[in-house]
Motif scaffolding. Structure first.
Motif, PDB file in Angstrom:
ATOM      1  N   UNK A 199      42.449  33.155  42.513  1.00  0.00           N
ATOM      2  CA  UNK A 199      41.208  32.569  41.560  1.00  0.00           C
ATOM      3  C   UNK A 199      42.275  31.601  40.505  1.00  0.00           C
ATOM      4  N   UNK A 200      42.961  31.900  39.937  1.00  0.00           N
ATOM      5  CA  UNK A 200      43.125  31.908  39.035  1.00  0.00           C
ATOM      6  C   UNK A 200      42.441  31.858  37.089  1.00  0.00           C
ATOM      7  N   UNK A 201      41.215  32.395  37.174  1.00  0.00           N
ATOM      8  CA  UNK A 201      40.688  32.364  36.014  1.00  0.00           C
ATOM      9  C   UNK A 201      41.078  33.695  35.343  1.00  0.00           C
ATOM     10  N   UNK A 202      41.494  34.260  34.740  1.00  0.00           N
ATOM     11  CA  UNK A 202      42.207  35.391  33.978  1.00  0.00           C
ATOM     12  C   UNK A 202      40.771  35.827  33.829  1.00  0.00           C
ATOM     13  N   UNK A 203      39.166  35.757  33.312  1.00  0.00           N
ATOM     14  CA  UNK A 203      38.422  36.800  33.328  1.00  0.00           C
ATOM     15  C   UNK A 203      37.844  37.693  34.012  1.00  0.00           C
ATOM     16  N   UNK A 204      38.193  36.767  35.733  1.00  0.00           N
ATOM     17  CA  UNK A 204      37.794  37.654  36.724  1.00  0.00           C
ATOM     18  C   UNK A 204      39.297  39.244  37.032  1.00  0.00           C
ATOM     19  N   UNK A 205      40.232  38.617  36.830  1.00  0.00           N
ATOM     20  CA  UNK A 205      40.830  39.134  36.959  1.00  0.00           C
ATOM     21  C   UNK A 205      41.152  40.930  36.753  1.00  0.00           C
ATOM     22  N   UNK A 206      40.952  41.312  35.011  1.00  0.00           N
ATOM     23  CA  UNK A 206      40.182  42.197  34.640  1.00  0.00           C
ATOM     24  C   UNK A 206      38.346  42.942  35.365  1.00  0.00           C
ATOM     25  N   UNK A 207      38.132  41.744  34.975  1.00  0.00           N
ATOM     26  CA  UNK A 207      36.711  42.241  35.993  1.00  0.00           C
ATOM     27  C   UNK A 207      36.334  42.678  37.386  1.00  0.00           C
ATOM     28  N   UNK A 208      37.568  41.912  38.052  1.00  0.00           N
ATOM     29  CA  UNK A 208      37.566  42.884  39.684  1.00  0.00           C
ATOM     30  C   UNK A 208      38.748  44.350  38.900  1.00  0.00           C
ATOM     31  N   UNK A 209      39.465  44.801  38.867  1.00  0.00           N
ATOM     32  CA  UNK A 209      39.924  45.689  38.351  1.00  0.00           C
ATOM     33  C   UNK A 209      39.133  47.092  37.963  1.00  0.00           C
ATOM     34  N   UNK A 210      38.283  46.473  37.189  1.00  0.00           N
ATOM     35  CA  UNK A 210      36.837  47.234  37.271  1.00  0.00           C
ATOM     36  C   UNK A 210      36.096  48.249  37.591  1.00  0.00           C
ATOM     37  N   UNK A 211      35.820  46.949  39.025  1.00  0.00           N
ATOM     38  CA  UNK A 211      34.823  46.847  39.941  1.00  0.00           C
ATOM     39  C   UNK A 211      35.421  47.620  41.222  1.00  0.00           C
ATOM     40  N   UNK A 212      36.106  48.036  41.072  1.00  0.00           N
ATOM     41  CA  UNK A 212      37.072  48.343  41.871  1.00  0.00           C
ATOM     42  C   UNK A 212      36.751  49.592  43.348  1.00  0.00           C
ATOM     43  N   UNK A 213      36.527  50.686  42.028  1.00  0.00           N
ATOM     44  CA  UNK A 213      35.884  51.856  42.120  1.00  0.00           C
ATOM     45  C   UNK A 213      34.391  51.733  43.054  1.00  0.00           C
TER      46      UNK A 213
END
Length: 271
Positions: A199-213
């Protein structure tokens, strides 16, 4: 000689004590207890205080200690799990850092209101996913997906690189080729995280990693509940195709269809 060794400071024998304590915590956790479920396993290979934090945190999130509850003091936890008070203190500090607990001298530690918990913390999410109210957890994850994923997919269709597209396509293909439930759910999670990155949005990348579980738990549930895997695969392939062809509106709509299908599966499980 032996007297001199016995007078050495504890720091000189810490490795031995740590191993011993770790065994004690695990042995204590394995004992029958009305407050503990069999799936509340301690973290393999973790330190004593991390294992203890995991056990206490799980009990808090699943409701054994409701918000406002004053927890046992250091001496009681130390006796319950047969560990040192320093291990208890470190465990409490970890839980305070996750905003599950607050502490004050002469009062002790108490459970914070749920709205203060850091639900984007990996550990807290993992505990939340195993709480008894699974339906609430699934609804919460789905609401998050409705808010984030449609627009993320539209942005991915506009901004994705060839390398990112290859990652999305590979995960989609591996979903269809998976021979087991774990293989499919891992590929499913990789697919959605790859879209967030594209998506190219820097805020979504760490958010996605955090909700991986959280995604892993959701996809395991949905995959087990649905009998129409070909339809689920086709919905994912439609998302992949529209991102690949750079069709943002179509990608957004494809995600809405997938989420509606997941909502339906969750709804059927309540009947």
């Amino acid at each position: 000689m032996s007297d001199a060794r016995s007078r050495k400071p504890l720091s000189t024998v810490k490795p031995r004590a740590t191993v011993k304590e770790r065994g004690k915590v695990k042995a204590q956790a394995a004992r029958p207890s009305g407050a503990r479920r069999a799936d509340a396993a301690l973290i393999p290979g973790s330190s004593v205080h991390a294992s203890l934090a995991n056990e206490i945190g799980l009990r808090i999130v699943r409701g054994d200690y409701p918000p406002g509850t004053i927890l046992p003091n250091e001496a009681k936890w130390s006796e319950t799990f047969d560990v040192s008070r320093s291990a208890v203190r470190e465990a409490i500090k970890m839980l305070m850092a996750k905003s599950l607990l607050a502490s004050r001298p002469k009062i002790g530690s108490w459970v914070e209101p749920k709205e203060r918990w850091n639900l984007l913390d990996r550990d807290v999410l993992a505990w939340y996913a195993t709480a008894p109210d699974r339906e609430m957890f699934l609804r919460t994850v789905q609401e998050f997906r409705h808010i984030i994923e449609p627009e993320a997919s539209a942005f991915a269709a506009i901004r994705r690189t060839d390398e990112q597209m290859a990652e999305i396509s590979l995960a989609c293909r591996e979903m269809g080729e998976a021979a087991t439930l774990p293989e499919r759910t891992r590929a499913d999670t990789r697919f959605h995280l790859a879209i967030l990155r594209a998506s190219g949005n820097d805020l979504l990348v760490p958010l996605g990693v955090l909700i991986e579980s959280a995604l892993d738990h959701l996809f395991v549930f949905v995959t087990r509940e649905t009998s129409d895997q070909p339809r689920a695969q086709a919905l994912h392939e439609a998302i992949e195709k529209n991102i690949r062809l750079r069709r943002p509106a179509a990608a957004r709509n494809a995600v809405h269809r997938l989420l509606a299908n997941t909502d339906e599966v969750i709804g059927r499980s309540r009947r």
